[in-house]
Write an enzyme that holds these catalytic residues in place. Structure first.
Site, PDB file in Angstrom:
ATOM      1  N   ILE A 117     -21.415   1.876 -65.693  1.00 20.80           N
ATOM      2  CA  ILE A 117     -21.592   1.876 -66.993  1.00 20.80           C
ATOM      3  C   ILE A 117     -21.964   0.633 -67.536  1.00 20.80           C
ATOM      4  O   ILE A 117     -22.157   0.375 -68.485  1.00 20.80           O
ATOM      5  CB  ILE A 117     -21.068   2.667 -68.097  1.00 20.80           C
ATOM      6  CG1 ILE A 117     -19.475   1.943 -67.672  1.00 20.80           C
ATOM      7  CG2 ILE A 117     -20.339   4.431 -67.020  1.00 20.80           C
ATOM      8  CD1 ILE A 117     -18.388   2.918 -68.607  1.00 20.80           C
ATOM      9  N   GLN A 119     -22.991  -3.707 -66.123  1.00 25.94           N
ATOM     10  CA  GLN A 119     -22.888  -4.981 -65.656  1.00 25.94           C
ATOM     11  C   GLN A 119     -22.844  -5.645 -65.819  1.00 25.94           C
ATOM     12  O   GLN A 119     -23.943  -6.363 -66.696  1.00 25.94           O
ATOM     13  CB  GLN A 119     -23.546  -4.586 -64.701  1.00 25.94           C
ATOM     14  CG  GLN A 119     -24.049  -5.364 -62.821  1.00 25.94           C
ATOM     15  CD  GLN A 119     -25.137  -5.273 -62.256  1.00 25.94           C
ATOM     16  OE1 GLN A 119     -25.739  -4.600 -62.346  1.00 25.94           O
ATOM     17  NE2 GLN A 119     -24.633  -4.835 -61.158  1.00 25.94           N
ATOM     18  N   GLY A 120     -21.617  -7.020 -65.456  1.00 26.70           N
ATOM     19  CA  GLY A 120     -21.400  -7.765 -66.248  1.00 26.70           C
ATOM     20  C   GLY A 120     -22.162  -9.346 -65.789  1.00 26.70           C
ATOM     21  O   GLY A 120     -22.695  -8.339 -64.294  1.00 26.70           O
ATOM     22  N   THR A 121     -21.728 -10.417 -65.669  1.00 31.35           N
ATOM     23  CA  THR A 121     -22.320 -11.681 -64.421  1.00 31.35           C
ATOM     24  C   THR A 121     -21.012 -11.952 -63.705  1.00 31.35           C
ATOM     25  O   THR A 121     -21.140 -11.760 -62.627  1.00 31.35           O
ATOM     26  CB  THR A 121     -21.934 -13.170 -65.361  1.00 31.35           C
ATOM     27  OG1 THR A 121     -22.256 -12.802 -66.561  1.00 31.35           O
ATOM     28  CG2 THR A 121     -22.923 -13.929 -64.779  1.00 31.35           C
ATOM     29  N   SER A 123     -18.675  -9.516 -63.293  1.00 36.04           N
ATOM     30  CA  SER A 123     -17.626  -7.805 -63.170  1.00 36.04           C
ATOM     31  C   SER A 123     -18.699  -6.546 -63.185  1.00 36.04           C
ATOM     32  O   SER A 123     -20.578  -6.406 -63.257  1.00 36.04           O
ATOM     33  CB  SER A 123     -17.298  -7.349 -64.155  1.00 36.04           C
ATOM     34  OG  SER A 123     -18.234  -7.347 -65.587  1.00 36.04           O
ATOM     35  N   VAL A 125     -18.582  -2.268 -64.035  1.00 36.26           N
ATOM     36  CA  VAL A 125     -17.655  -1.680 -64.856  1.00 36.26           C
ATOM     37  C   VAL A 125     -18.389   0.027 -64.597  1.00 36.26           C
ATOM     38  O   VAL A 125     -19.073   0.022 -64.576  1.00 36.26           O
ATOM     39  CB  VAL A 125     -17.863  -1.714 -66.161  1.00 36.26           C
ATOM     40  CG1 VAL A 125     -17.116  -1.177 -67.117  1.00 36.26           C
ATOM     41  CG2 VAL A 125     -17.789  -3.428 -66.766  1.00 36.26           C
ATOM     42  N   LYS A 140     -13.072  -2.152 -65.330  1.00 37.11           N
ATOM     43  CA  LYS A 140     -13.850  -3.335 -64.217  1.00 37.11           C
ATOM     44  C   LYS A 140     -13.534  -3.816 -63.492  1.00 37.11           C
ATOM     45  O   LYS A 140     -12.060  -4.906 -63.093  1.00 37.11           O
ATOM     46  CB  LYS A 140     -13.377  -3.938 -65.488  1.00 37.11           C
ATOM     47  CG  LYS A 140     -14.171  -5.268 -65.797  1.00 37.11           C
ATOM     48  CD  LYS A 140     -14.447  -5.902 -67.622  1.00 37.11           C
ATOM     49  CE  LYS A 140     -14.860  -7.875 -67.697  1.00 37.11           C
ATOM     50  NZ  LYS A 140     -15.010  -8.100 -68.576  1.00 37.11           N
ATOM     51  N   ASP A 233     -17.525 -15.363 -76.272  1.00 37.83           N
ATOM     52  CA  ASP A 233     -18.607 -14.669 -76.226  1.00 37.83           C
ATOM     53  C   ASP A 233     -18.898 -13.046 -77.480  1.00 37.83           C
ATOM     54  O   ASP A 233     -19.671 -12.110 -76.340  1.00 37.83           O
ATOM     55  CB  ASP A 233     -18.624 -14.091 -74.497  1.00 37.83           C
ATOM     56  CG  ASP A 233     -19.654 -13.538 -73.973  1.00 37.83           C
ATOM     57  OD1 ASP A 233     -20.800 -14.478 -74.738  1.00 37.83           O
ATOM     58  OD2 ASP A 233     -19.615 -13.539 -72.812  1.00 37.83           O
TER      59      ASP A 233
HETATM   60  N1  LIG Z   1     -14.415  -0.328 -72.434  1.00 36.55           N
HETATM   61  C1  LIG Z   1     -15.411  -0.092 -71.879  1.00 36.55           C
HETATM   62  N2  LIG Z   1     -15.396   0.911 -72.136  1.00 36.55           N
HETATM   63  C2  LIG Z   1     -17.229   1.391 -71.555  1.00 36.55           C
HETATM   64  N3  LIG Z   1     -18.397   0.477 -71.374  1.00 36.55           N
HETATM   65  C3  LIG Z   1     -17.117  -0.573 -71.430  1.00 36.55           C
HETATM   66  C4  LIG Z   1     -15.926  -0.856 -71.648  1.00 36.55           C
HETATM   67  N4  LIG Z   1     -15.743  -2.311 -70.728  1.00 36.55           N
HETATM   68  C5  LIG Z   1     -17.472  -2.651 -70.829  1.00 36.55           C
HETATM   69  N5  LIG Z   1     -18.174  -1.925 -70.600  1.00 36.55           N
HETATM   70  C6  LIG Z   1     -19.500  -1.929 -70.638  1.00 36.55           C
HETATM   71  O1  LIG Z   1     -19.889  -2.837 -69.108  1.00 36.55           O
HETATM   72  C7  LIG Z   1     -20.586  -3.848 -69.972  1.00 36.55           C
HETATM   73  C8  LIG Z   1     -20.085  -5.180 -69.565  1.00 36.55           C
HETATM   74  O2  LIG Z   1     -18.487  -5.352 -69.239  1.00 36.55           O
HETATM   75  P1  LIG Z   1     -18.068  -6.788 -69.905  1.00 36.55           P
HETATM   76  O3  LIG Z   1     -18.502  -7.550 -70.429  1.00 36.55           O
HETATM   77  O4  LIG Z   1     -16.204  -6.846 -69.968  1.00 36.55           O
HETATM   78  O5  LIG Z   1     -18.468  -7.548 -68.277  1.00 36.55           O
HETATM   79  P2  LIG Z   1     -18.915  -8.888 -68.140  1.00 36.55           P
HETATM   80  O6  LIG Z   1     -18.687  -9.053 -66.270  1.00 36.55           O
HETATM   81  O7  LIG Z   1     -17.576 -10.251 -68.740  1.00 36.55           O
HETATM   82  O8  LIG Z   1     -20.040  -8.778 -69.128  1.00 36.55           O
HETATM   83  P3  LIG Z   1     -20.758 -10.553 -69.314  1.00 36.55           P
HETATM   84  O9  LIG Z   1     -21.443 -11.434 -68.025  1.00 36.55           O
HETATM   85  O10 LIG Z   1     -22.409  -9.609 -69.736  1.00 36.55           O
HETATM   86  O11 LIG Z   1     -20.312 -10.553 -70.057  1.00 36.55           O
HETATM   87  C9  LIG Z   1     -20.774  -3.734 -71.542  1.00 36.55           C
HETATM   88  O12 LIG Z   1     -22.201  -4.583 -71.998  1.00 36.55           O
HETATM   89  C10 LIG Z   1     -20.471  -2.655 -71.742  1.00 36.55           C
HETATM   90  O13 LIG Z   1     -21.718  -1.845 -71.395  1.00 36.55           O
END
Ligand SMILES: Nc1ncnc2c1ncn2[C@@H]1O[C@H](COP(=O)(O)OP(=O)(O)OP(=O)(O)O)[C@@H](O)[C@H]1O
Length: 610
Positions: A117, A119-121, A123, A125, A140, A233
């Site tokens: 659902i 995708q981050g840098t 991670s 999810v 995550k 952030d």
């Molecule tokens: N608890 C949650 N419930 C539903 N969706 C979630 C949840 N946590 C994260 N997500 C989804 O996953 C995406 C990425 O999560 P997160 O921002 O924690 O990862 P990240 O790797 O730190 O991302 P970034 O690199 O963009 O900062 C979020 O934008 C959101 O859409």
């Protein structure tokens, strides 16, 4: 924080009560953290001790308790044994002992992993469901390399910070799952249906709705700051919303503790570029929680405007946009700040600021608050509590009740990205077809001596008065786009706004060069003139250099085609466009075939990602 292994000796203080078997998040702590006296300490108790009172690491206590001073290796082994007994694999205990201290790992077998659902840098999810309760969670998967101290530090810090926070507007960490053998860690969170980035891309919020989200955001942030946590952030994609209209701040991957009493230098490479305050762009290392308030100001404006208010592609452009929007800071600002990049970024132009003009349709009190939050001088931003007490929240229309907010079908930043990508692919495909037919047209009229693959910085002598353009047309060279060298910062994809995409460069500029009739006409000349005048007017010496940089999802700029070989001759006599200029003598058919293949590849990539 530091790693436990960096200390020489520790003091284990005996503890007295036996009551804490779970922390506020319902984590079972009963099996762990047994002191040498046999007394148990809660995870929170332990954390509190670790974070601001590090005397437990330093040596014998002074308050009369007879402490046992052990060599570091002994205590490390002791903690590891304790954590292994609690069910943690030793690999995590050896890299993130402090983060997991007092926790019991969750079992992967209890959850069913469903679709991705987010995708981050760092991670991915996934949506997951708990087998027994049927409750939804977000899992995550954090990528980290245990040999890379920085990545471990961020992973451990995220867990520690999340465990310290407990507020309805801050995402709750349910627990942690680790693989016994593979170095993979999953953070399990309560499931949230939407994120603000996804919602904004599809829906227009009412004023009471914006106020409702803003109150929740500021309340969550007030809690973080009261616990000495800077988020670092804050952006729309990190603000999650559930079907009850409850907003929660998520993604504490860049968060950290701060203490105004014990200031340490902090990295300025945090906060996604569009939400990054000027002091960070200028390289400040002693900033405070006011960095989050700047980001809140950006989010606030975005909730109304439905597009980012400051969407620079590079740091220099971002700073330029900031000054244009908020007004250039007075001379004193430059004199007083001792920031590494100040002299590089200082603009010779003075901007009055056009925030009021841009926000002319917004309610007055909202504009006043946005203006305050977007103060270039960080001291003038106030605190989250100040913002919550501002006139904006006590004037009509009053905020909506979260439960009265509309229910939306699931929307995530990722959905917005997919839509964007699909739209981009379609428009690219259309543009490519157009280019191909134009290319064929040209070819049938007069075979080319060579063709120009237009995908990169094109060095054009400005002295030629656009004669080059006519010449190119006459010589029947044709221009082809490169889809591999897309100029988008990834973060751009968070906003499904075609206007933004255009402003960001690629589609509109590509189209400009793809359209056989337009590029060398008035529009093109105007575009080049604009580029040139911008360069002079801004007096930002690095502006063009900046334009050739690519910004990643966190706004970190990566050098791209910026090596000296991209420049030939006098700087001032060149106009740059993105991508290399290649002269090729391929057959047209071969080029068209390559073209088709690239589009196919992009399509497959998109489908695969879905
Ligand atoms: N608890 C949650 N419930 C539903 N969706 C979630 C949840 N946590 C994260 N997500 C989804 O996953 C995406 C990425 O999560 P997160 O921002 O924690 O990862 P990240 O790797 O730190 O991302 P970034 O690199 O963009 O900062 C979020 O934008 C959101 O859409």
């Amino acid at each position: 924080m530091g790693c436990i292994t960096s200390k020489n000796a520790v003091s284990i203080r005996p503890t007295l009560d036996n009551n804490n078997s779970s922390n506020q998040r319902g984590l079972d702590l009963s099996k762990v953290n047994v002191g040498n006296s046999g007394r148990r300490r809660s995870g929170k108790e332990f954390e509190r001790d670790c974070e601001f009172d590090d005397s437990w690491r330093r040596g014998p206590e002074v308050n009369g308790t007879k402490d046992l001073c052990l060599p570091l290796s002994n205590i490390h082994n002791y903690i590891e044994a304790e954590q292994v007994a609690a069910g943690w694999p030793s690999w995590i205990s050896s890299v993130a002992a402090e983060a997991i201290q007092g926790l019991v790992p969750l079992q992967a077998s209890e959850y069913k992993k469903m679709e991705m659902i987010g995708q981050g840098t760092y991670s991915e999810v996934f949506k997951t469901v708990h087998h027994d309760t049927g409750k939804m969670f977000a899992m995550k998967k954090v990528r980290f390399d245990s040999n890379e101290p920085e990545s471990v530090k961020f992973m451990a810090r995220e867990i520690q910070v999340l465990r310290r926070l407990n507020h309805p507007n801050v995402i709750g960490l349910e627990g942690v799952i680790v693989s016994q053998y593979v170095k993979t860690i999953y953070l399990v969170f309560e499931y949230m249906d939407h994120d603000i980035a996804g919602l904004i891309s599809r829906h227009k919020f009412s004023e009471p709705q914006v106020k409702c989200y803003m109150r929740q955001l500021l309340s969550g942030l007030e809690h973080c700051h009261s616990k000495s946590v800077m988020h670092r952030d804050i952006k729309c994609a990190n603000l999650l919303v559930n079907d009850s209209g409850c907003l929660k701040i998520a993604d504490f991957g860049l968060a950290r503790y701060y203490s105004s009493a014990q200031k340490q230098p902090l990295t300025s490479r945090v906060v996604t570029l569009w939400y990054r305050p000027p002091e960070l762009i200028l390289g400040s290392t002693n900033y405070e929680e006011s960095v989050d308030l700047w980001s809140v100001g950006c989010v606030f404006a975005e909730l109304f405007l439905r597009k980012p208010i400051l969407d620079g592609r590079t740091e220099i452009e971002q700073l330029h946009r900031i000054f244009k929007l908020c007004g250039s800071p007075p001379e004193d600002y430059w004199k007083n700040i001792k920031m590494p990049n100040a002299s590089v970024f200082k603009s010779r132009c003075h901007h009055e600021g056009n925030l009021k003009k841009i926000c002319k349709d917004l309610p007055n009190y909202a504009v006043n608050l946005i203006e305050k939050l977007l103060s270039v001088n960080s001291k003038k931003r106030g605190t989250a509590s100040d913002a919550l007490h501002s006139l904006y929240f006590i004037t009509k229309p009053y905020e909506a009740n979260p439960s009265s907010l509309p229910k939306y079908p699931p929307t995530k930043e990722m959905d917005a990205q997919i839509l964007n990508r699909a739209a981009q692919l379609l428009s690219d495909q259309r543009a490519a077809e157009e280019a191909n037919s134009q290319a064929k047209d040209i070819y049938t009229k007069k075979p080319p001596h060579g063709c120009i693959n237009f995908s990169g910085p094109l060095q054009i002598p400005s002295s030629s008065g656009f004669e080059w353009a006519k010449k190119t047309r006459e010589s029947n060279a044709f221009i082809r786009p490169s889809y591999e060298n897309s100029y988008y910062p990834l973060a751009r994809n968070t906003v499904a706004n075609s206007e933004d995409q255009h402003r960001n460069g690629s589609p509109r500029n590509k189209q400009l060069f793809l359209n056989r009739e337009e590029p060398f006409g008035e529009k093109h000349a105007a575009f080049i003139q604009k580029m040139q005048s911008r360069r002079h007017a801004d007096s930002f010496h690095n502006f063009d250099n900046g334009l050739k940089k690519k910004t990643d999802v966190n706004g970190v700029t990566n050098g791209m085609s910026s090596n000296s070989s991209d420049y030939h001759g006098d700087e001032e006599s060149k106009v740059d466009f993105s991508g290399p200029l290649l002269c090729q003598t391929h057959e047209v058919n071969e080029l068209l075939e390559n073209h088709e293949q690239r589009i196919g590849k992009a399509m497959r990539k998109l489908l695969f990602k879905r």
